[in-house]
Design a protein around this motif. Structure first.
Motif, PDB file in Angstrom:
ATOM      1  N   SER A   3      -3.028  15.641  21.100  1.00 28.57           N
ATOM      2  CA  SER A   3      -4.473  15.802  21.321  1.00 28.57           C
ATOM      3  C   SER A   3      -4.784  16.907  22.310  1.00 28.57           C
ATOM      4  O   SER A   3      -5.899  17.444  22.323  1.00 28.57           O
ATOM      5  N   ALA A   4      -3.814  17.263  23.166  1.00 23.13           N
ATOM      6  CA  ALA A   4      -4.051  18.321  24.150  1.00 23.13           C
ATOM      7  C   ALA A   4      -4.289  19.666  23.475  1.00 23.13           C
ATOM      8  O   ALA A   4      -5.015  20.514  24.013  1.00 23.13           O
ATOM      9  N   LEU A   5      -3.700  19.871  22.281  1.00 23.87           N
ATOM     10  CA  LEU A   5      -3.846  21.155  21.607  1.00 23.87           C
ATOM     11  C   LEU A   5      -5.272  21.409  21.130  1.00 23.87           C
ATOM     12  O   LEU A   5      -5.845  22.461  21.461  1.00 23.87           O
ATOM     13  N   PRO A   6      -5.914  20.497  20.361  1.00 20.25           N
ATOM     14  CA  PRO A   6      -7.305  20.763  19.982  1.00 20.25           C
ATOM     15  C   PRO A   6      -8.254  20.847  21.174  1.00 20.25           C
ATOM     16  O   PRO A   6      -9.206  21.634  21.158  1.00 20.25           O
ATOM     17  N   TRP A   7      -8.018  20.051  22.234  1.00 26.29           N
ATOM     18  CA  TRP A   7      -8.866  20.160  23.416  1.00 26.29           C
ATOM     19  C   TRP A   7      -8.728  21.536  24.052  1.00 26.29           C
ATOM     20  O   TRP A   7      -9.724  22.144  24.473  1.00 26.29           O
ATOM     21  N   ALA A   8      -7.502  22.043  24.134  1.00 24.58           N
ATOM     22  CA  ALA A   8      -7.277  23.359  24.730  1.00 24.58           C
ATOM     23  C   ALA A   8      -7.922  24.461  23.901  1.00 24.58           C
ATOM     24  O   ALA A   8      -8.560  25.374  24.445  1.00 24.58           O
ATOM     25  N   VAL A   9      -7.768  24.383  22.580  1.00 20.69           N
ATOM     26  CA  VAL A   9      -8.373  25.398  21.701  1.00 20.69           C
ATOM     27  C   VAL A   9      -9.889  25.338  21.803  1.00 20.69           C
ATOM     28  O   VAL A   9     -10.571  26.375  21.816  1.00 20.69           O
ATOM     29  N   HIS A  10     -10.441  24.131  21.917  1.00 22.99           N
ATOM     30  CA  HIS A  10     -11.898  24.003  22.042  1.00 22.99           C
ATOM     31  C   HIS A  10     -12.395  24.652  23.326  1.00 22.99           C
ATOM     32  O   HIS A  10     -13.377  25.409  23.315  1.00 22.99           O
ATOM     33  N   LEU A  50      -2.230  17.897  29.838  1.00 26.77           N
ATOM     34  CA  LEU A  50      -1.420  19.030  29.376  1.00 26.77           C
ATOM     35  C   LEU A  50      -2.269  20.180  28.837  1.00 26.77           C
ATOM     36  O   LEU A  50      -1.783  21.296  28.722  1.00 26.77           O
ATOM     37  N   TYR A  51      -3.546  19.894  28.503  1.00 26.61           N
ATOM     38  CA  TYR A  51      -4.381  20.981  27.990  1.00 26.61           C
ATOM     39  C   TYR A  51      -4.663  22.030  29.063  1.00 26.61           C
ATOM     40  O   TYR A  51      -4.982  23.185  28.734  1.00 26.61           O
ATOM     41  N   VAL A  52      -4.520  21.667  30.342  1.00 29.30           N
ATOM     42  CA  VAL A  52      -4.828  22.618  31.413  1.00 29.30           C
ATOM     43  C   VAL A  52      -3.909  23.843  31.373  1.00 29.30           C
ATOM     44  O   VAL A  52      -4.384  24.981  31.300  1.00 29.30           O
ATOM     45  N   PRO A  53      -2.573  23.674  31.397  1.00 24.06           N
ATOM     46  CA  PRO A  53      -1.726  24.871  31.297  1.00 24.06           C
ATOM     47  C   PRO A  53      -1.712  25.480  29.894  1.00 24.06           C
ATOM     48  O   PRO A  53      -1.335  26.641  29.741  1.00 24.06           O
ATOM     49  N   LEU A  54      -2.124  24.713  28.869  1.00 27.86           N
ATOM     50  CA  LEU A  54      -2.144  25.256  27.512  1.00 27.86           C
ATOM     51  C   LEU A  54      -3.209  26.336  27.345  1.00 27.86           C
ATOM     52  O   LEU A  54      -3.021  27.288  26.584  1.00 27.86           O
ATOM     53  N   VAL A  55      -4.336  26.196  28.045  1.00 26.77           N
ATOM     54  CA  VAL A  55      -5.458  27.129  27.861  1.00 26.77           C
ATOM     55  C   VAL A  55      -5.079  28.573  28.182  1.00 26.77           C
ATOM     56  O   VAL A  55      -5.308  29.476  27.369  1.00 26.77           O
ATOM     57  N   PRO A  56      -4.522  28.882  29.367  1.00 36.12           N
ATOM     58  CA  PRO A  56      -4.148  30.279  29.622  1.00 36.12           C
ATOM     59  C   PRO A  56      -3.060  30.791  28.689  1.00 36.12           C
ATOM     60  O   PRO A  56      -3.049  31.969  28.329  1.00 36.12           O
TER      61      PRO A  56
END
Length: 296
Positions: free
Chosen positions: A159-166, A106-112
């Protein structure tokens, strides 16, 4: 380094991370997840330390050495890495590996999406279908037929949120400081130290168990952390964060390939379709902007 070169480097990073899944699976069989994480990140910090020290001396000679403010940013990156790893591990205890593998993507679409809010950066339109395709590909690769969200699933989703922010912040911090090796080594040290303290407080551990996991720890510490995470810091100075997230998601494909080669695992037809979808989306996300510039 051009954007294309940076993206190719990110692809190599994903390959290394994919191969590390085999070593991680072996290491987790004898020691706890946070002990494994703590030691391997400290090993990674030691691998990069000579380069970081040389870089710091050069910056100090130019009167541009990182100060307290920069140290705070590096610490924040380390905390983000630890949060992502810790919440993911807690979630895996209470959910299936299938669900965890899919939900982490889920971190993939969170990044943009986060890039728009944090940096007012609108990615190329191709990022949106590309990110969605990677998410669908991860679902197919996991082999899941349905998802029931439980407590463990909620932890993995979180956990997808901190990975995306990183992913979003690491390249920007390294670029502003012009110190990728200092950033890499510093964040590894913070992550490793905090994970190790956590493990000593809450996980049973013996010297014999650590010795039994020595080779997996060394491989993941040197290659996955020392080489790959450091290369990520360097590459993301020149690559868009949204592109990086999509390319790095290919680690699931490489993990499946190394599982097939080294552990005798086999992919179902849906798994092969998922690998193909991730690969195609990665390719198109790079080609569409280039072709548009060339023929416009």
């Amino acid at each position: 380094m051009t954007r294309v070169q940076a993206n190719l480097l990110l692809l190599v990073i994903a390959l290394i991370w994919g191969s590390a899944f085999v070593a991680q699976a072996q290491g987790m069989g004898v020691i706890g997840p946070m002990m494994f994480t703590g030691i391997r990140f400290l090993v990674g910090a030691l691998v990069v330390a000579p380069l970081a020290w040389r870089e710091w001396q050069q910056l100090n000679a130019q009167q541009r050495a990182p100060g307290r403010r920069e140290a705070g940013k590096i610490t924040a990156l380390g905390v983000l890495m630890l949060m992502g790893a810790a919440m993911q591990q807690i979630g895996i205890v209470h959910t299936s590996v299938t669900n965890a593998g899919f939900l982490t993507a889920l971190y993939v679409p969170l990044v943009p999406v986060l890039g728009i809010f944090f940096h007012r950066h609108w990615p190329h339109w191709s990022v949106w279908p590309g990110g969605l395709a990677c998410l669908v590909g991860a679902f197919l690769l996991s082999g899941a037929s349905s998802l029931q969200i439980g407590v463990g699933d909620a932890w993995v989703i979180a956990s997808a949120l901190p990975w995306a922010v990183h992913v979003l912040m690491v390249g920007r911090v390294a670029d502003k400081m012009a110190a990728p090796f200092c950033v890499a080594s510093g964040q590894f040290f913070v992550t490793g130290l905090m994970a190790l303290l956590w493990a000593l407080a809450f996980e049973p551990a013996t010297l014999q168990a650590v010795q039994a996991a020595a080779w997996p720890i060394l491989y993941t510490g040197v290659m996955s952390v020392g080489v790959a995470f450091t290369a990520q810091v360097v590459a993301q100075r020149y690559a868009h964060a949204a592109d990086a997230a999509i390319i790095l998601s290919s680690e699931t494909v490489f993990a499946a390939l190394f599982g097939y080669w080294m552990m005798g695992e086999r992919l179902s037809p849906s798994g092969l379709a998922g690998c193909s979808l991730i690969f195609i989306s990665m390719t198109l996300i790079q080609l569409i902007p280039v072709l548009k510039r060339r023929y416009s």
